[in-house]
Structure formats: structure tokens, C-alpha cells
Design a protein around this motif. Structure first.
Motif: not given
Length: 208
Positions: A22-41
Motif C-alpha cells: 500500500g506504499y512505495s519503497p524507500t530509496m534505500q530499499e530500492l538501492a538494496d534491491e538493485l545492489g547499487v548506491s542510494k545516489v544511483t537510485v
């Protein structure tokens, strides 16, 4: 719209998280999912917003949302089926509906396509259908139907509230025969008003 593989992953992840939580992931969660830095996300997200693929509400956390006008490559693919309970393949058991799902994509990679909304999944308990290659612990994929032809494997709901998986035959005297596919079990005979067909088996999924 020209999207990179990582951008597609970000869009899919945001859509799936919004659907399930019911809500979006955070930038950090997306970074962890993709294996990249938060800045890249963050850079990818900004690019997606500029392309019109993403929307975001200003000054609001977890507000990323995939544009409703965007058709993602797997938009028409639906591999998640409702797991509505267990089904007896021995003695009948109480028919209980559980609010769970079985995602076929987690078991094998299915061909791209749409699984119909009239399809559901049951987990088999018992060995009365082993001669039909349906074993204890298998998942049977069923199509919702209230009628079946002779010889079809059906999900039968008895007037006692019990459900069972058997082959259906109509006898000359008008009775319904629910036939197991295992010589250890006797067939069950019912009057037509004592049994309701809930669906027919159209496939079996087995894990090892």
C-alpha cells in the motif's frame, strides 16, 4: 518510452510494493534491491520522473507511483494465483478458505501470458489420486466450474461441508460416483443434490 533494465526494475519494484503493502519503497530499499548506491537510485528516479514514468508528491515520503499511462513489459503477465486452502485426496476434510497466494513465478518461469481470473490453486493432501500422477503435497491448478464431464478430475464439495478431489462419473441410476485413482480407496457415491462441483483440475505443480 526508452527505459534501461535498472529503470524497469525500479518501476516494477515500486509497483509491486504499492500493490502488496500500500506504499512505495524507500530509496534505500530500492538501492538494496538493485545492489547499487542510494545516489544511483536517486538519479534513476529523477530520470524516470522527467520521462513521465514515475510520479511523486512533493515533501511526502514513500509517494513514488508508477504513471497509470505506462504499460510495463510484464503488465499483462499474472502468475499469482489464489491459494484457497487444502483439498483431500483421501478421506474428505473440512473445506477452509485461506487468504494466501501461490506465485507460479517462484516455482518456474512460465511463458508470458495471462492466467485467467477463474483459476485457483489447491494443495493436495492424501494419495488417493496417485494413479493420475497427483501426489500428496502437489498443487492442483483448477478452473472454476459448476459442471463437469464424465472422467474429469473435479473439486467436489459435499453437503457435509467437506471437499475432495476425485474423478467424476454419472451412474445410470442417477447417482454421482467420485472415483479415486488408487486401488486402496473405494469410490464414493452421492445423489446429485449432495455434491456441488467447484471446479475441474487443469494442471499440477510439484516441487522437489
Amino acid at each position: 518510452m526508452n527505459l534501461t533494465p535498472k529503470q524497469l526494475k525500479i518501476l516494477n519494484r515500486i509497483r509491486e510494493t504499492r500493490l502488496t503493502r500500500g506504499y512505495s519503497p524507500t530509496m534505500q530499499e530500492l538501492a538494496d534491491e538493485l545492489g547499487v548506491s542510494k545516489v544511483t537510485v536517486f538519479e534513476h528516479v529523477e530520470a524516470l520522473i522527467k520521462k513521465g514514468a514515475l510520479k511523486r508528491q512533493a515533501n511526502k515520503a514513500r509517494s513514488l507511483e508508477v504513471s497509470p499511462d505506462l504499460d510495463l513489459p510484464d503488465e499483462t503477465s499474472n502468475t499469482k494465483l489464489p491459494l484457497v486452502g487444502s483439498i483431500a485426496a483421501g478421506s474428505p476434510i473440512d473445506a477452509i478458505e485461506d487468504r494466501e497466494h501461490l506465485d507460479l513465478a517462484e516455482i518456474f518461469a512460465p511463458p508470458r501470458g495471462t492466467v485467467g481470473g477463474n483459476t485457483f490453486v489447491l494443495k493436495v493432501r492424501g494419495d488417493s489420486m496417485i494413479d493420475e500422477h497427483i501426489r500428496d503435497g502437489d498443487f492442483v491448478i483448477c478452473e472454476k466450474r459448476n459442471a463437469a464431464r464424465n472422467g474429469e478430475t473435479v473439486v467436489a464439495l459435499l453437503d457435509t461441508g467437506e471437499a475432495t478431489l476425485k474423478k467424476l462419473y454419472r451412474e445410470k441410476d442417477g447417482r454421482i460416483r467420485l472415483q479415486p485413482a488408487n486401488d486402496k480407496y473405494e469410490p464414493r457415491y452421492c445423489q446429485p443434490e449432495e455434491v456441488q462441483i467447484q471446479g475441474t483440475c487443469i494442471g499440477v505443480v510439484r516441487t522437489y
